[in-house]
Write a protein that holds these residues in place. Structure first.
Motif, PDB file in Angstrom:
ATOM      1  N   ASN A   1       0.874  -1.151  -0.180  1.00  0.00           N
ATOM      2  CA  ASN A   1      -0.037   0.021  -0.030  1.00  0.00           C
ATOM      3  C   ASN A   1       0.814   1.218  -0.036  1.00  0.00           C
ATOM      4  OD1 ASN A   1       0.662  -0.422   2.853  1.00  0.00           O
ATOM      5  ND2 ASN A   1      -1.069   0.806   3.383  1.00  0.00           N
ATOM      6  N   PHE A   2       2.061   1.258   0.472  1.00  0.00           N
ATOM      7  CA  PHE A   2       3.152   2.238   0.477  1.00  0.00           C
ATOM      8  C   PHE A   2       4.162   1.625  -0.309  1.00  0.00           C
ATOM      9  CE2 PHE A   2       0.124   4.701   2.756  1.00  0.00           C
ATOM     10  CZ  PHE A   2       0.374   6.073   2.284  1.00  0.00           C
ATOM     11  N   PRO A   3       4.133   1.442  -1.606  1.00  0.00           N
ATOM     12  CA  PRO A   3       5.468   0.791  -2.231  1.00  0.00           C
ATOM     13  C   PRO A   3       6.912   1.430  -2.125  1.00  0.00           C
ATOM     14  CG  PRO A   3       3.528   0.963  -3.600  1.00  0.00           C
ATOM     15  CD  PRO A   3       3.358   1.909  -2.485  1.00  0.00           C
TER      16      PRO A   3
ATOM     17  N   PHE B   1       8.915  -5.433   9.766  1.00  0.00           N
ATOM     18  CA  PHE B   1       7.741  -5.754   9.099  1.00  0.00           C
ATOM     19  C   PHE B   1       6.389  -4.911   9.406  1.00  0.00           C
ATOM     20  CE2 PHE B   1       3.514  -8.118   9.228  1.00  0.00           C
ATOM     21  CZ  PHE B   1       3.466  -8.565   7.675  1.00  0.00           C
ATOM     22  N   THR B   2       5.895  -4.733   8.127  1.00  0.00           N
ATOM     23  CA  THR B   2       4.547  -3.858   8.134  1.00  0.00           C
ATOM     24  C   THR B   2       3.507  -4.701   7.096  1.00  0.00           C
ATOM     25  OG1 THR B   2       5.786  -1.691   8.299  1.00  0.00           O
ATOM     26  CG2 THR B   2       3.345  -2.041   7.373  1.00  0.00           C
ATOM     27  N   GLY B   3       2.562  -5.123   8.079  1.00  0.00           N
ATOM     28  CA  GLY B   3       1.319  -5.786   7.149  1.00  0.00           C
ATOM     29  C   GLY B   3       0.537  -6.270   8.169  1.00  0.00           C
TER      30      GLY B   3
ATOM     31  N   GLN C   1      -7.055   1.780   1.903  1.00  0.00           N
ATOM     32  CA  GLN C   1      -6.097   0.763   2.292  1.00  0.00           C
ATOM     33  C   GLN C   1      -4.915   1.430   2.737  1.00  0.00           C
ATOM     34  OE1 GLN C   1      -6.828  -1.875  -1.731  1.00  0.00           O
ATOM     35  NE2 GLN C   1      -6.586   0.039  -2.244  1.00  0.00           N
ATOM     36  N   ARG C   2      -4.972   2.248   3.920  1.00  0.00           N
ATOM     37  CA  ARG C   2      -3.852   2.583   4.477  1.00  0.00           C
ATOM     38  C   ARG C   2      -4.106   2.059   5.889  1.00  0.00           C
ATOM     39  NH1 ARG C   2      -1.843   8.741   3.472  1.00  0.00           N
ATOM     40  NH2 ARG C   2      -2.797   8.901   1.449  1.00  0.00           N
ATOM     41  N   CYS C   3      -2.852   1.996   6.615  1.00  0.00           N
ATOM     42  CA  CYS C   3      -2.704   1.388   8.067  1.00  0.00           C
ATOM     43  C   CYS C   3      -3.552   2.453   9.001  1.00  0.00           C
ATOM     44  CB  CYS C   3      -1.368   1.277   8.737  1.00  0.00           C
ATOM     45  SG  CYS C   3      -0.614   0.146   7.764  1.00  0.00           S
ATOM     46  N   THR C   4      -3.454   3.670   8.323  1.00  0.00           N
ATOM     47  CA  THR C   4      -3.906   4.895   9.134  1.00  0.00           C
ATOM     48  C   THR C   4      -5.305   5.351   8.587  1.00  0.00           C
ATOM     49  OG1 THR C   4      -2.808   6.286   7.542  1.00  0.00           O
ATOM     50  CG2 THR C   4      -1.662   6.046   9.560  1.00  0.00           C
TER      51      THR C   4
ATOM     52  N   THR D   1      -7.115  11.211  10.151  1.00  0.00           N
ATOM     53  CA  THR D   1      -6.431  10.147  10.630  1.00  0.00           C
ATOM     54  C   THR D   1      -5.042   9.864   9.811  1.00  0.00           C
ATOM     55  OG1 THR D   1      -7.662   8.408   9.604  1.00  0.00           O
ATOM     56  CG2 THR D   1      -8.122   8.873  12.068  1.00  0.00           C
ATOM     57  N   ILE D   2      -4.997  10.330   8.541  1.00  0.00           N
ATOM     58  CA  ILE D   2      -4.161  10.300   7.513  1.00  0.00           C
ATOM     59  C   ILE D   2      -3.032  11.279   7.423  1.00  0.00           C
ATOM     60  CG2 ILE D   2      -5.254   8.301   6.474  1.00  0.00           C
ATOM     61  CD1 ILE D   2      -5.453   9.955   4.079  1.00  0.00           C
ATOM     62  N   GLY D   3      -1.865  11.154   7.162  1.00  0.00           N
ATOM     63  CA  GLY D   3      -0.907  12.264   7.007  1.00  0.00           C
ATOM     64  C   GLY D   3       0.232  12.397   7.632  1.00  0.00           C
ATOM     65  N   ALA D   4       0.728  11.354   8.223  1.00  0.00           N
ATOM     66  CA  ALA D   4       2.000  11.466   9.193  1.00  0.00           C
ATOM     67  C   ALA D   4       3.076  11.915   8.195  1.00  0.00           C
ATOM     68  CB  ALA D   4       2.215   9.887   9.511  1.00  0.00           C
ATOM     69  N   GLU D   5       3.890  12.705   8.950  1.00  0.00           N
ATOM     70  CA  GLU D   5       5.172  13.133   8.212  1.00  0.00           C
ATOM     71  C   GLU D   5       6.396  12.355   8.725  1.00  0.00           C
ATOM     72  OE1 GLU D   5       5.348  17.468   8.989  1.00  0.00           O
ATOM     73  OE2 GLU D   5       3.060  17.591   8.939  1.00  0.00           O
TER      74      GLU D   5
HETATM   75  C1  UN1 Z   1       0.598   3.077   6.119  1.00  0.00           C
HETATM   76  O1  UN1 Z   1      -0.624   3.067   6.004  1.00  0.00           O
HETATM   77  O2  UN1 Z   1       1.230   1.946   6.432  1.00  0.00           O
HETATM   78  O3  UN1 Z   1      -0.039   8.889   7.548  1.00  0.00           O
HETATM   79  C2  UN1 Z   1       1.329   4.238   6.381  1.00  0.00           C
HETATM   80  C3  UN1 Z   1      -0.246   8.025   6.285  1.00  0.00           C
HETATM   81  C4  UN1 Z   1       0.989   8.064   5.531  1.00  0.00           C
HETATM   82  C5  UN1 Z   1       1.873   6.664   5.752  1.00  0.00           C
HETATM   83  C6  UN1 Z   1       0.710   5.511   6.181  1.00  0.00           C
HETATM   84  N1  UN1 Z   1       1.829   9.083   5.580  1.00  0.00           N
HETATM   85  O4  UN1 Z   1      -1.166   7.867   6.081  1.00  0.00           O
END
Ligand code: UN1
Length: 499
Positions: free
Chosen positions: A154-156, A228-230, A284-287, A445-449
């Motif tokens: 999802n974040f290649p 690992f991320t997943g 499809q983001r973890c966030t 909730t998305i947009g981490a720097e």
């Molecule tokens: C992720 O979904 O694994 O804050 C990372 C965000 C992105 C990073 C997401 N800058 O949604």
């Protein structure tokens, strides 16, 4: 449709086929007739070769002064910047995120590379007084050995950069297993480092399945750590293996991220945030925002505006710059989303919008799914608890701030969280009370720097934080040093100081 390319593994500075010559295909999720490339379906032996190369290179690489390692990363980030447009287009083609977001993903890798360059002249450690005279006490960071890096699709480009840049800057060597649904961007990421002058063996790339390549990597005795991320399932498997072999691990797993909207909020702003948080990257983001918690006083107004906006979202192939929501990644993910929609209805939630796969016209050959909204969701429902990883939003109605926080915290995950309010007390309390690694005030909730810690509490992670300076904690170990220049035996905790 464009060309289909043949890709290879990168082991010990050479581009190689898999040992038995088998391959797999990577297809465009918006048009499955478009084959992006063929990739090695690697074997256990390929993993062996890669780990051996990384292990043999490690003693040489860790001797390279950190600022010199950092210069290679700076060049790699510059190369990514030069190739940003081309890589972004490839990303949209192979995994479906819309072009604007793909550019953001590559930018995240560029930012992380430049941050790593700066860290090369920092990598701070501590110097602290000793309890005894004529004695220094200090620390420094040391690399650890060969790390396995396993990333999702999802974040290649961003996620490999979060792990690989700090790992190799710190002096480790790496075997990288990229996702089979976004393998071409992984190749571009590695190629940037190769073109920047990274010595052979420092970074090795092995394509293939989780069951063969992933498993061979995580169980390999020469792998010192696994980043690992997943999915939580795979994360648990990694933790189990690492527990038995005492490997270091950094896990970034699921999320079920809430956005709270209180009655004092700027409603239009909160609607904007929820649309972007829930449907950006097709959810499809973890966030991604997967739970919306609305105060009853603004519920009707908010929902009216939100549904109007969600209905108008343009779904399609992300290379068209007017498209806002791309396809989901593949058939099995689409089926999983459909299953959750069915479960939601069975458990009594109200399907307010969407809920269907799109199959007509331009959607005929892709994995497209409508932006979906469930209302009347209660915290005990499956759709309120499980990470769906798609454009499906669950809406809760609450009557107080306390109830909003309780609903938000009623999950096994704890990555991101958000509250929209103009009440400063509510904002401050939310910062303290929301159980999450990240809290946004009046933002989605998305947009981490990239230069701040990124990670979650509870089942989202295992206590580490990627991003910024905290990523370097993962990939280094502290060495504590005592230097005694008193010329006599001094016993800590026993001798007392006398002039
Ligand atoms: C992720 O979904 O694994 O804050 C990372 C965000 C992105 C990073 C997401 N800058 O949604």
């Amino acid at each position: 449709m464009s060309e289909t390319k043949e890709y290879k593994n990168y082991i010990n500075g050479e581009w190689r086929d898999s040992k038995d010559g088998k391959t797999f295909e990577d297809r465009n999720p918006a048009n499955w007739d478009d084959v992006v490339g063929t990739f090695p379906l690697s074997t256990k032996e390929d993993v062996e070769d890669a780990v051996r190369a990384a292990k043999e290179t490690y003693p040489k690489w860790k001797k390279v002064p950190v600022p010199k390692r950092a210069e290679i990363l700076r060049r790699a980030a510059e190369i990514l910047l030069e190739r940003k447009e081309e890589i972004s287009r490839l990303m949209t083609r192979e995994m479906g995120k819309v072009l604007k977001e793909a550019r953001g993903d590559v930018q995240e890798a560029i930012d992380t590379g430049f941050y790593a360059f700066g860290e090369g002249r920092r990598l701070f450690s501590q110097n602290t007084p000793s309890e005894l005279p004529n004695k220094f006490a200090l620390t420094f960071r040391q690399p650890m050995g060969v790390w396995a890096v396993i990333t999702p699709w999802n974040f290649p480009s961003a996620l490999p950069s979060w792990k690989i840049f700090p790992a190799i800057l710190a002096g480790n060597t790496v075997v990288f297993k990229p996702p089979s649904d976004a393998p071409a961007v992984a190749y571009e990421f590695v190629r940037a480092l190769v073109d920047a002058g990274l010595p052979p063996g420092v970074l090795n790339l092995v394509y293939g399945s989780g069951s063969v390549v992933g498993e061979a990597l995580i169980t390999h005795p020469d792998i010192v750590g696994i980043s690992f991320t997943g999915s939580s399932e795979t994360g648990m498997r990694i933790a189990e293996v690492a527990g038995k072999q005492l490997k270091k691990i950094s896990l970034e797993l699921g999320g079920k991220n809430p956005q709270i909207v209180m009655w004092s909020a700027d409603i239009d702003l909160a609607v904007d945030g929820a649309i972007w948080g829930a449907y950006g990257t097709t959810g499809q983001r973890c966030t991604a925002t997967s739970r919306l918690i609305l105060h009853e006083k603004i519920y009707d107004e908010f929902m009216h505006k939100f549904i109007e906006r969600a209905k108008q979202l343009k779904i399609g192939y992300g290379l068209d710059e007017t498209v806002e929501v791309g396809p989901v990644i593949n058939e099995s993910q689409l089926k999983k989303i459909m299953k959750y929609v069915e479960i939601g209805q069975k458990e009594g939630a109200h399907l307010e919008l969407g809920g269907h796969r799109l199959t007509e016209g331009e959607y005929a050959k892709g994995w497209f799914f409508e932006p979906t909204v469930f209302t009347g969701v209660t915290p005990d429902m499956t759709i309120a608890q499980d990470e769906i990883f798609g454009p499906v939003l669950s809406v809760f109605k609450v009557s107080s701030f306390e109830e909003a926080i309780a609903v938000a915290n009623n999950t096994r995950y704890g990555l991101s969280s958000s509250i929209y309010t103009r009440d400063v007390v509510e904002a401050m309390r939310a910062i303290e009370e929301l159980e999450a690694g990240i809290t946004y005030i009046n933002a989605p909730t998305i947009g981490a720097e990239t230069h701040l810690p990124f990670g979650g509490v509870k089942h989202t992670g295992n206590g580490h934080r990627e991003g910024g300076w905290t990523a370097y904690e993962i990939f280094t170990e502290w060495k504590t040093v005592y230097i005694d220049f008193s010329g006599k035996l001094q016993k800590a905790q026993i001798d007392t100081w006398e002039e």
